[in-house]
Design an enzyme around this catalytic site. Structure first.
Site, PDB file in Angstrom:
ATOM      1  N   CYS A 113       0.524 -54.214 -44.688  1.00 35.17           N
ATOM      2  CA  CYS A 113      -0.334 -53.559 -43.679  1.00 35.17           C
ATOM      3  C   CYS A 113       0.327 -52.333 -43.056  1.00 35.17           C
ATOM      4  O   CYS A 113      -0.347 -51.515 -42.430  1.00 35.17           O
ATOM      5  CB  CYS A 113      -0.722 -54.547 -42.596  1.00 35.17           C
ATOM      6  SG  CYS A 113      -1.439 -56.050 -43.265  1.00 35.17           S
ATOM      7  N   HIS A 252      -2.756 -51.049 -36.438  1.00 33.38           N
ATOM      8  CA  HIS A 252      -3.201 -51.886 -37.552  1.00 33.38           C
ATOM      9  C   HIS A 252      -4.229 -52.877 -37.008  1.00 33.38           C
ATOM     10  O   HIS A 252      -4.064 -53.419 -35.919  1.00 33.38           O
ATOM     11  CB  HIS A 252      -2.021 -52.632 -38.178  1.00 33.38           C
ATOM     12  CG  HIS A 252      -2.484 -53.621 -39.188  1.00 33.38           C
ATOM     13  ND1 HIS A 252      -3.377 -53.283 -40.192  1.00 33.38           N
ATOM     14  CD2 HIS A 252      -2.221 -54.951 -39.354  1.00 33.38           C
ATOM     15  CE1 HIS A 252      -3.632 -54.350 -40.921  1.00 33.38           C
ATOM     16  NE2 HIS A 252      -2.957 -55.366 -40.428  1.00 33.38           N
ATOM     17  N   ASN A 282      -9.522 -56.981 -41.473  1.00 37.78           N
ATOM     18  CA  ASN A 282      -8.182 -56.479 -41.787  1.00 37.78           C
ATOM     19  C   ASN A 282      -8.184 -55.986 -43.236  1.00 37.78           C
ATOM     20  O   ASN A 282      -8.396 -56.771 -44.160  1.00 37.78           O
ATOM     21  CB  ASN A 282      -7.183 -57.644 -41.592  1.00 37.78           C
ATOM     22  CG  ASN A 282      -5.746 -57.252 -41.890  1.00 37.78           C
ATOM     23  OD1 ASN A 282      -5.476 -56.198 -42.437  1.00 37.78           O
ATOM     24  ND2 ASN A 282      -4.831 -58.135 -41.536  1.00 37.78           N
TER      25      ASN A 282
END
Ligand code: UT7
Length: 325
Positions: A113, A252, A282
């Site tokens: 990520c 993020h 996500n």
């Protein structure tokens, strides 16, 4: 050293939308649980024919157009991904060919990520030192292919998508500071154990579902808040700035509660945070990439603004950078 900035942004999200109501029919979950615990309402799912490089290509084309340059003007292409088209060659090589960017070198970065931030920082170095004039950075993922759709702990969280940025020399502003980190003692709390050299693909790895992501959500949550807040503070300190100087935080997008806890620690008001978790979930490396693109397009980031990108992910790895737009 040359001044380096982001001169174009782009994104691509697959058409298919998977809502929380859809997930209620697949696993024992509820819209209420997913919304309150994560902030996610829906996510995008790539079509069968869409590999990661196809998503990356579309985001890249938009970013090149936005930057006003042609594929042949690129000296380097970096794709950040944990869901590459194949183990090898790199997804960046597929993107290079599809774009016809014949003058560009190409490689992938695996930093989960934090991949887009890692890739931006890498690209910036090449331009600052005069190696390349223009570098394309893409964060692209098809996480739906490594998601265990029978595991409610993970399947409600992730989605597919791609975001891209073109970096080039700028007259003023640009990257003011960068900060990257890793703690490899945490490889066990978020990983995909099967299919690599440690556990090569076999009937056993498939039967034990080792080709899907495994995550200790709770432990990660606590680490994420601390790590992201620390990374943001380090990057600001290196830039000689404080939180008050920030116009827009691009975090993020793993969980709305993580993001709000980070903002609280930093003392950053919520209206300075850019969020797209509600509609995409996500998307790992593509989360910060798409959020940055959308924040620019919506006018949340304008010339002269100070932007803070802040990400963490499997490794554990983390990265933050401060950019003057
Ligand atoms: O991108 C970087 C990597 N990812 C992250 O950073 C994710 C970080 N972690 C998180 O975002 C959160 O920990 C989760 C969203 C994964 C989980 O939220 P939580 O508030 O930490 O829940 P929990 O894991 O403590 O689970 C609470 C309960 C459990 O039930 P019991 O044991 O209390 O009866 C879970 O089984 O919620 C249950 N649960 C669910 N219930 C309904 C877990 N997933 C679900 C679900 N629907 N999808």
């Amino acid at each position: 050293m040359k001044k380096v900035g982001i001169i174009g942004v782009g994104e691509y999200l697959p058409k298919k939308v998977l809502t929380n109501a859809d997930l209620e029919k697949m696993v024992d979950t509820s819209d209420e649980w997913i919304t309150t615990r994560t902030g996610i309402k829906e996510r995008r799912i790539a079509a069968k024919h869409e590999a990661t490089s196809e998503l990356a290509l579309k985001a890249a084309e938009e970013a090149l157009k936005d930057a006003g340059i042609k594929p042949l003007d690129l000296g380097l292409i970096i794709v950040a991904t944990i869901t590459p088209d194949m183990q090898f060659p790199s997804t960046a090589a597929f993107v290079q060919a599809k774009l016809g960017a014949k003058n560009a070198a190409a490689f992938d970065i695996s930093a989960a990520c934090a991949g887009f931030v890692y890739a931006l920082v890498t690209a910036q170095q090449f331009i600052a030192r005069g190696c390349y004039k223009n570098v394309l950075v893409v964060g692209a993922e098809v996480l739906s292919t490594v998601t265990d759709w029978e595991d409610r702990n993970t399947c409600v969280l992730f989605g597919d998508g791609a975001g891209a940025a073109v970096l080039g020399e700028v007259k003023s502003g640009g990257f003011l500071s960068t900060y990257l980190g890793c703690d490899g003692t945490y490889t066990e709390i978020l990983n995909l154990p099967g299919g690599g050299s440690r556990n090569p693909a076999s009937h056993k790895t498939l039967e034990s579902r080792m080709h899907y992501m495994k995550m200790c959500g709770n432990e990660l949550f606590k680490l994420a808040v601390k790590i992201m807040a620390d990374a943001a503070e380090k990057a600001l300190e290196k830039a000689g700035l404080s939180c008050d100087d920030i116009t827009c935080l691009i975090p993020h997008q793993a969980n709305i509660r993580i993001i709000l806890a980070v903002a609280k620690r930093l003392g950053l008001p919520e209206d300075k945070i850019y969020l797209n978790i509600e509609k995409y979930g996500n998307i790992s490396s593509a989360s910060t990439a798409t959020a940055l693109c959308e924040a620019v397009r919506e006018g949340r980031i304008r010339k002269g603004d100070i932007v803070l990108l802040d990400a963490f992910g499997a490794g554990l790895v983390w990265g933050a950078c401060v950019i003057k737009w």
